[in-house]
Design an enzyme around this catalytic site. Structure first.
Site, PDB file in Angstrom:
ATOM      1  N   GLY A  66       0.829  -1.199   0.000  1.00 24.42           N
ATOM      2  CA  GLY A  66       0.000   0.000   0.000  1.00 24.42           C
ATOM      3  C   GLY A  66       0.865   1.250   0.000  1.00 24.42           C
ATOM      4  O   GLY A  66       1.735   1.394   0.860  1.00 24.42           O
ATOM      5  N   HIS A  67       0.637   2.124  -0.977  1.00 23.41           N
ATOM      6  CA  HIS A  67       1.461   3.326  -1.088  1.00 23.41           C
ATOM      7  C   HIS A  67       0.753   4.376  -1.931  1.00 23.41           C
ATOM      8  O   HIS A  67      -0.198   4.076  -2.646  1.00 23.41           O
ATOM      9  CB  HIS A  67       2.809   2.981  -1.724  1.00 23.41           C
ATOM     10  CG  HIS A  67       2.671   2.472  -3.127  1.00 23.41           C
ATOM     11  ND1 HIS A  67       2.204   1.206  -3.414  1.00 23.41           N
ATOM     12  CD2 HIS A  67       2.906   3.054  -4.317  1.00 23.41           C
ATOM     13  CE1 HIS A  67       2.165   1.031  -4.729  1.00 23.41           C
ATOM     14  NE2 HIS A  67       2.588   2.147  -5.299  1.00 23.41           N
ATOM     15  N   ALA A  68       1.235   5.586  -1.815  1.00 20.00           N
ATOM     16  CA  ALA A  68       0.770   6.699  -2.647  1.00 20.00           C
ATOM     17  C   ALA A  68       2.001   7.536  -2.997  1.00 20.00           C
ATOM     18  O   ALA A  68       3.107   7.252  -2.543  1.00 20.00           O
ATOM     19  CB  ALA A  68      -0.276   7.536  -1.908  1.00 20.00           C
TER      20      ALA A  68
END
Length: 147
Positions: A66-68
């Site tokens: 999970g990343h942005a």
């Protein structure tokens, strides 16, 4: 930056329970928020990306990264790790359900590349991954990562 610098024992949860992928991500990003690695926009950016692009974050069977983008609220480079029990569907027909969720915050585009290389080595180590999956505490998981 090495994986052991990116992650700390305080940001690892073993056998975490969540109702769905959004709640699981919220727990993982919440650990990063508590320690000042991201601001409140970061979780929404991850959710928005999932809704726009699909479950691309599920990078291998049972594994989600999970990343942005850094400009979406990453304040420092760091990560949190959850093992999910029960496993959770993220909507990826090939790689669901997810049991290993690493939430990554990167302040820039390349300061964390060494840690990602080490993460990939960990993910390919079947013995260590089996140990992480069976681990019942953050201390046990931390010990495996530090081997």
């Amino acid at each position: 930056m090495h994986l052991t610098e990116l992650l700390s024992r305080d940001r690892i949860l073993a056998n975490c329970t969540a109702n769905d992928w959004g709640e699981a991500l919220g727990i993982g990003v919440g650990l990063l928020m508590t320690d000042g690695y991201v601001d409140g926009r970061y979780l929404q950016a991850i959710i928005d990306n999932h809704q726009k692009l699909g479950p691309y974050m599920v990078i291998a069977p049972g594994i989600c990264l999970g990343h942005a983008r850094p400009e979406d609220g990453a304040l420092k480079t760091g990560a949190s790790l959850l093992t999910l029990n029960p496993e959770i569907a993220f909507g990826n027909a090939t790689n669901d359900p997810v049991w290993f969720l690493l939430c990554l915050a990167a302040q820039d585009s390349d300061g964390h590349l060494q840690a990602l290389t080490e993460l990939m080595e960990l993910l390919m180590d079947e013995e260590k991954m089996a140990g992480i999956r069976l681990a019942d505490s953050s201390e046990s998981i931390w010990g495996i990562i530090n081997q």
